[in-house]
Scaffold this active site. Structure first.
Site, PDB file in Angstrom:
ATOM      1  N   HIS A   1       0.915  -1.158  -0.042  1.00 26.25           N
ATOM      2  CA  HIS A   1      -0.119  -0.045  -0.029  1.00 26.25           C
ATOM      3  C   HIS A   1       0.957   1.223   0.022  1.00 26.25           C
ATOM      4  O   HIS A   1       0.723   2.322  -0.820  1.00 26.25           O
ATOM      5  CB  HIS A   1      -0.858  -0.047   1.286  1.00 26.25           C
ATOM      6  CG  HIS A   1      -1.826   1.205   1.431  1.00 26.25           C
ATOM      7  ND1 HIS A   1      -3.212   1.229   0.894  1.00 26.25           N
ATOM      8  CD2 HIS A   1      -1.475   2.552   1.984  1.00 26.25           C
ATOM      9  CE1 HIS A   1      -3.832   2.448   1.243  1.00 26.25           C
ATOM     10  NE2 HIS A   1      -2.665   3.238   1.797  1.00 26.25           N
ATOM     11  N   GLU A   2       2.026   1.233   1.002  1.00 21.42           N
ATOM     12  CA  GLU A   2       2.683   2.515   1.060  1.00 21.42           C
ATOM     13  C   GLU A   2       3.576   2.629  -0.226  1.00 21.42           C
ATOM     14  O   GLU A   2       3.710   3.937  -0.481  1.00 21.42           O
ATOM     15  CB  GLU A   2       3.543   2.412   2.173  1.00 21.42           C
ATOM     16  CG  GLU A   2       2.749   2.399   3.559  1.00 21.42           C
ATOM     17  CD  GLU A   2       1.562   3.649   3.808  1.00 21.42           C
ATOM     18  OE1 GLU A   2       1.677   4.445   3.381  1.00 21.42           O
ATOM     19  OE2 GLU A   2       0.732   3.385   4.516  1.00 21.42           O
TER      20      GLU A   2
ATOM     21  N   HIS B   1       1.711   4.961  -2.704  1.00 14.25           N
ATOM     22  CA  HIS B   1       1.781   6.497  -2.398  1.00 14.25           C
ATOM     23  C   HIS B   1       3.339   6.718  -2.810  1.00 14.25           C
ATOM     24  O   HIS B   1       3.443   7.796  -3.366  1.00 14.25           O
ATOM     25  CB  HIS B   1       1.807   6.642  -0.913  1.00 14.25           C
ATOM     26  CG  HIS B   1       0.339   6.415  -0.357  1.00 14.25           C
ATOM     27  ND1 HIS B   1      -0.715   7.118  -0.842  1.00 14.25           N
ATOM     28  CD2 HIS B   1      -0.054   5.619   0.610  1.00 14.25           C
ATOM     29  CE1 HIS B   1      -1.678   7.216  -0.230  1.00 14.25           C
ATOM     30  NE2 HIS B   1      -1.565   6.086   0.793  1.00 14.25           N
TER      31      HIS B   1
ATOM     32  N   GLU C   1      -4.454   8.104  -2.768  1.00  9.25           N
ATOM     33  CA  GLU C   1      -5.265   6.804  -2.204  1.00  9.25           C
ATOM     34  C   GLU C   1      -5.603   6.008  -3.363  1.00  9.25           C
ATOM     35  O   GLU C   1      -5.266   4.595  -3.447  1.00  9.25           O
ATOM     36  CB  GLU C   1      -6.355   6.751  -1.336  1.00  9.25           C
ATOM     37  CG  GLU C   1      -5.903   7.744  -0.017  1.00  9.25           C
ATOM     38  CD  GLU C   1      -5.391   6.892   0.736  1.00  9.25           C
ATOM     39  OE1 GLU C   1      -5.122   5.492   0.752  1.00  9.25           O
ATOM     40  OE2 GLU C   1      -4.470   7.555   1.987  1.00  9.25           O
TER      41      GLU C   1
END
Lengths: 496, 496
Positions: free
Chosen positions: B263-264, B267, B293
């Site tokens: 997930h990160e 980003h 997001e």
């Protein structure tokens, strides 16, 4: 508020302290954590902050406030505080903003490139970045020289060691030169019959780190207010509330990293014990770099190489690194008092270390005063290494004039502080022994509180309340006296 | 320079970017490295920097420059750049400093107390601090509402998702509500016959870290311009030139940390690939939190839970964690697509996650628009958790309305960005599949370049050049369309 000008000054210097916090942490990160592609943006951000702090210090309102505060009925503490504020003001107001920014950018670039150029022995590449650093430092020195009426090199040295002049340093170094070479010869003859066993590695990094943390704990480092990490060039950074110590490890040898950690822990305890109530003001900050080095060398040399301290450390070493004959107390003491000329300053023993400093002092003073150019440095280095330590450094820039971070960072005038620190440290311990004759027995028993209490009372808690010379006299009842250094060395290396 | 006002604005925003760099790095350090006693000084330093940046943004000279630049013959890029500068200026200049300061104090107090009140399930204590936070957020919303001519809640949401209005959100959420509950039921019935094996630990932290680094590498994270570290609350911080990803590890379960890292990394790649030539200007920075997001969820949900991607990841897992049946591809896919209503938003699966967001959106909008009071929140929470996920949260404030950091921090209007991100991410992948019908075969073969290239072309390289709606239309030839999210879920969870 009865002293509005002083109060306004305090508010401004508190702001500067807070901005300095960000600079210190970002600087620590740059040396320990930052990946390479972050460097340009980091350099720009730090330069921006430098400019901002410089603008704050050069705001005309600050000059008026300093003048107004001078007429307020300040108490002794406030007067000392005002004196240190003016010192910080003077330093900033002697230089144009463009020079400050150019220096920040040039040194950031040179230091970053140096990290790879040094291992590559790339003097030509280094010189490309370092030339501008030297040129800017000379400009700075010229401007400060004109403002203070002292020589260019003295003007730079005054940033690190207020009040100290190269004439003083020359006198001290000349005195040392009269007896140190003979002492080194005598000690080496004696040690030729006392071989030291070399500890056999590998010593895994994780074990060395655990040992380092345990030793820091024993030396009173507060881990709630600090950390130990890794950087190419070990240092003690961060802020008094959050002190960042660094070291570097090699698996085949633990001794250098361990002693480096002890050294930096001395710096760290000074910072961690500055008076918290006024640490945000210049008067609450460390007195000078010489005094700072006197703390690291009190830990590394006076305490760390003390045979009694090493005997007390031996079980900790065995616990973390496993038992072997080389880790027995007597051998540890031999290892850590072994005198042997070497190429690297930070690895030098207590006796040959001053030669490394005298060499650098002579070279950088000539460089700043314009007697030589940056390109002349390697040849001069070779010549002086041959003369002072009988070592050949030709072509070895990596372990020669490129070895220290100070020059790429443009920190000319700093090196004398190391030997001043060694002299001060010997003087502190001489005073401690006068007050506490059983000091050495205490140290051998692992009781270090007398040492810590003395340093806390006379140095740490005093911050910048007094000019350096007053601090030294209040602590030891005399001015800086190199006889204590000589006596210490003769006692430890000839008579023990 | 032909556009002096625009040039002056660029210089000011470049300064702000550099100061923001220091804030980002010091903030990362605070969450990952800083020892506890450093916190007060760090807080003071960061607040000082915030004040300084706010003063820069509210300097009257900036308003004049913005007005003057409006009359300059700017090209399309400069016009977009000016639009984003004005947006940043508006945000800083719409609120009186007294309100900003009161909010800072109130949220800092509420958040600090929340850290202990949440584990203690102390709603009454929390409410005491949170009441003022809500009251101040309402004042802020009122002021922004009057300045912008939109509703109070919309004015807060606009900070995170420029241009998005609650009417849009309601329409989207109402549409989702028509089919999602039925889909969840159908999927759960199907999954009841497809049990997933739970991987058996322990999984040593060092192995998990090595696995995480390997997966980041595979996902194209540039380690020359970023790092992976540990923090209590995982985040992606730092600056585009030096992106700092964090995670947290538990030895008994690697699955959450691994997916958190994925997930990160989404980003992170957005940040690392923002156009370097204008990243120092607002137009060069990330478009919105919803778009941000959409990158993390493109990585975590679209890619990370893709059965083909997981099959390709399986050998890497075996290599780092050892072989066991639960790490076989089919079981990994079952684990990572398991649908099960739960109390905690951050642990929710892809299907039940929107329910957590819809619930928070409905409650916080009513709260900011003054339809309910802070004290009414728990009852409303219980009611909606029962209705949307059939869970009983009565008396469980800790895992109910006190679970997120957003509300004590006063970050009302942020939550919709999470589900917007999920919708955008599904729309990106639908567009990719139209352009590249063999996309899923590529992903299963570990060829991710098509995905990265598409995101780079359509999102990363576009930064804030366009308003969000334009960005979406340029990328996918249509406006935000939740049908893609539905089709994605039905395909993965019912038809695969």
């Amino acid at each position: 508020m009865t002293h509005p000008a002083y109060a306004a000054l305090s508010a401004t210097f508190t702001r500067l302290y807070r901005l300095g916090h960000l600079s210190a942490i970002a600087g620590w990160d740059q040396a320990t954590m930052m990946p390479p592609k972050g460097n340009a943006a980091r350099g720009a951000a730090l330069a921006e902050l430098q400019v901002l702090m410089h603008q704050t210090l050069t705001d005309p309102k600050l000059r008026s406030a300093l003048d107004a505060a001078q007429t307020e009925a300040l108490d002794a503490f406030e007067q000392a505080s005002l004196r240190e504020m003016r010192r910080a003001w003077d330093a900033a107001n002697s230089l144009p903003e463009s020079l400050v920014e150019a220096q920040s950018l040039a040194t950031s670039k040179a230091e970053h490139a140096w990290r790879t150029q040094r291992p590559a022995n790339d003097w030509a590449g280094f010189l490309e970045n370092w030339g501008p650093v030297v040129a800017l430092a000379r400009q700075e020195a010229q401007l400060l020289s004109q403002a203070r009426g002292i020589s260019p090199y003295d003007a730079l040295m005054d940033k690190y060691e207020p009040g100290m002049r190269s004439a003083d340093i020359e006198r001290l170094f000349a005195e040392i030169k009269t007896w140190l070479p003979g002492l080194i010869r005598a000690v080496r003859e004696r040690q030729a019959n006392e071989p030291a066993r070399v500890p056999q590695g590998p010593f895994p990094v994780e074990r060395q780190r655990a040992l380092g943390l345990a030793v820091m704990q024993r030396l009173g480092f507060d881990f709630e207010g600090g950390r130990l990490d890794v950087s190419t060039h070990p240092f003690c950074g961060g802020v008094p509330e959050d002190v960042r110590v660094t070291t570097r490890y090699t698996e085949d040898d633990f001794t250098r990293s361990l002693m480096g950690i002890i050294h930096e822990t001395g710096h760290a305890r000074y910072e961690q014990n500055l008076p918290r109530a006024w640490v945000h003001l210049p008067v609450g900050q460390a007195r000078s770099m010489g005094i700072h080095e006197s703390q690291s060398l009190a830990f590394e040399m006076q305490l760390g190489r003390h045979p009694g301290f090493l005997a007390h450390l031996a079980p900790l070493l065995r616990e973390h690194l496993g038992a072997q004959p080389a880790l027995e107390p007597e051998n540890l003491a031999r290892l850590y008092t072994r005198v042997e000329p070497g190429l690297i300053r930070v690895d030098a023993d207590e006796l040959t270390y001053p030669a490394h400093i005298i060499l650098r002092f002579e070279i950088e003073r000539a460089l700043i005063d314009g007697e030589i150019e940056a390109a002349d440095v390697p040849a001069l280095w070779d010549e002086k290494m041959r003369a002072y330590l009988d070592l050949d450094t030709r072509g070895n820039f990596r372990d020669g004039c490129m070895q220290d971070i100070h020059w790429p960072l443009g920190a000319f005038g700093y090196f004398p502080s190391y030997t001043l620190g060694a002299l001060y440290a010997a003087q502190w311990f001489a005073a401690m022994r006068r007050e506490t004759p059983e000091l050495d027995r205490q140290i051998a028993a692992g009781e270090l509180q007398t040492v810590f209490d003395w340093l806390h009372t006379h140095i740490w808690s005093q911050a910048s309340l007094w000019p350096t010379e007053t601090l030294v006299r209040r602590a030891t009842d005399e001015a800086l006296n190199p006889a204590h250094f000589r006596a210490h060395l003769e006692q430890r290396y000839l008579h023990a």
